[in-house]
Scaffold this motif. Sequence first.
Motif, short mmCIF file in Angstrom:
data_model
loop_
_atom_site.label_atom_id
_atom_site.label_comp_id
_atom_site.label_asym_id
_atom_site.label_seq_id
_atom_site.Cartn_x
_atom_site.Cartn_y
_atom_site.Cartn_z
N LEU A 164 -0.32 -13.51 -13.85
CA LEU A 164 0.19 -14.53 -12.93
C LEU A 164 -0.81 -15.68 -12.78
N ARG A 165 -2.08 -15.33 -12.70
CA ARG A 165 -3.11 -16.37 -12.55
C ARG A 165 -3.03 -17.36 -13.71
N ARG A 166 -2.91 -16.85 -14.92
CA ARG A 166 -2.86 -17.74 -16.09
C ARG A 166 -1.61 -18.61 -16.07
N GLU A 167 -0.47 -18.03 -15.68
CA GLU A 167 0.76 -18.81 -15.62
C GLU A 167 0.69 -19.88 -14.54
N ILE A 168 0.11 -19.54 -13.40
CA ILE A 168 -0.01 -20.50 -12.31
C ILE A 168 -0.98 -21.62 -12.68
N GLU A 169 -2.07 -21.27 -13.33
CA GLU A 169 -3.02 -22.30 -13.77
C GLU A 169 -2.34 -23.31 -14.70
N THR A 170 -1.53 -22.81 -15.61
CA THR A 170 -0.81 -23.69 -16.54
C THR A 170 0.19 -24.57 -15.80
N PHE A 171 0.92 -23.97 -14.87
CA PHE A 171 1.91 -24.74 -14.11
C PHE A 171 1.24 -25.85 -13.30
N ALA A 176 -3.39 -5.95 -13.68
CA ALA A 176 -3.17 -6.73 -14.90
C ALA A 176 -2.05 -7.76 -14.69
N HIS A 177 -1.04 -7.39 -13.93
CA HIS A 177 0.05 -8.31 -13.63
C HIS A 177 -0.47 -9.55 -12.90
N LEU A 178 -1.37 -9.35 -11.96
CA LEU A 178 -1.93 -10.48 -11.21
C LEU A 178 -2.77 -11.39 -12.11
N HIS A 179 -3.47 -10.81 -13.06
CA HIS A 179 -4.23 -11.64 -14.00
C HIS A 179 -3.29 -12.50 -14.85
N SER A 205 0.82 -1.22 0.00
CA SER A 205 0.00 0.00 0.00
C SER A 205 0.85 1.27 0.00
N ARG A 206 2.10 1.17 0.43
CA ARG A 206 2.96 2.35 0.43
C ARG A 206 3.29 2.82 -0.99
N LYS A 207 3.13 1.91 -1.97
CA LYS A 207 3.46 2.25 -3.35
C LYS A 207 2.23 2.54 -4.21
N GLY A 208 1.02 2.41 -3.61
CA GLY A 208 -0.19 2.68 -4.37
C GLY A 208 -1.31 1.72 -4.01
N PRO A 209 -2.34 1.63 -4.84
CA PRO A 209 -3.47 0.73 -4.57
C PRO A 209 -3.01 -0.72 -4.46
N VAL A 210 -3.69 -1.46 -3.59
CA VAL A 210 -3.33 -2.86 -3.35
C VAL A 210 -4.33 -3.77 -4.07
N TYR A 211 -3.81 -4.73 -4.82
CA TYR A 211 -4.64 -5.74 -5.46
C TYR A 211 -4.18 -7.12 -4.98
#
Length: 347
Positions: free
Chosen positions: A234-241, A229-232, A130-136
């Motif tokens: 990551l989700r796809r990469e983790i699903e594949t792994f 967008a980065h987390l989305h 949160s110190r760097k901006g919005p948290v997702y």
Amino acid sequence: MPKTYTRLWGRVASFGALLRAHRKARRGHSRAVEVLRFEMDLEDNLFAIVEALNTRTWRTGPYRYLFVRDPKPRQVVAVPYSNRVVHHALVSVLEEIYEPRFIYDSYACRKGKGVHAGVARALKFIRAVSRKGPVYALKADVAQYFASIDRDRLLALLSRYVADPDVLWLCEEIACSYPGPGLPLGNLTSQLWGNVYLHELDLFVKQTLRERYYIRYMDDFVILSNDKAHLHRLRREIETFLRDRLGLRLHPKTQVFPVRERYGRPLDFLGYRIYPDRVLLRKRTILRIRRALRALSRKAKDHPDLAARLRRTANSYLGLVKHSANHNLYAWVAQFLTDSVIELGEI
């Protein structure tokens, strides 16, 4: 090549190892009938296990099936007490191998790495991001995790470090004795092996994806970032792994969302609602605490032997609530405990 461990069998199948395992297995169950029966002929029973293990005639079972609420209904298994002694002996040896290899932010079924430690770490991560901006948050869990574990893959993972053929035989006997798919809930070995299996995900996230703000509690995990967008991605990469390497899939409820202060959306993780500025219990947990104490109090009035149980239950809830900012609930439980002691005469 990773270091492999041989000559482990004597630390599992010796009389001394099994005696120490028995002392661990009986904790909290010393008055159980099956424990008392085992202890009536303790020396003979332990030597019988040693003989069965060393001749490879030892077998698991029979399994007993139970349903518990945790908080939703789950089927768990129970094995004979002598089996549990063997499980403790095996896990004690395997933990020494795997505990130093697990990442810091894996929090399930590890000493000093329980729910409250995981919640505190998640709060620390949220505040740092949160110190760097919005948290997702990417919040995910593996669908039907224990039932989806591939036993052949698990045994292959264990053999990376364990090179003792007798220990590997025992692991295979325990893992493959379960008649259902995957691993059963309830076995001590399942808890450790569940962490061993998803340690592969931990390494992928930390070393390949290089994510700093990642926490896993068995099959539930969270990644925090300022970039939605980065987390989305990551989700796809983790699903594949997970699909390709471990034969697992994410639960459909897996999602990416913003974590906001005050009246925004919290991170709902490990039974708590975690905001950047505070931690609260889930509303249904609060309701369950109040209902459970009131119901037990009514029963205790007609059954005085339940008074001690009521006191223990209330004290356990106080321990749960004190890790949150639910100050009114804490005061209510404390007052409830005081009133019950006075009314029921329990000291």
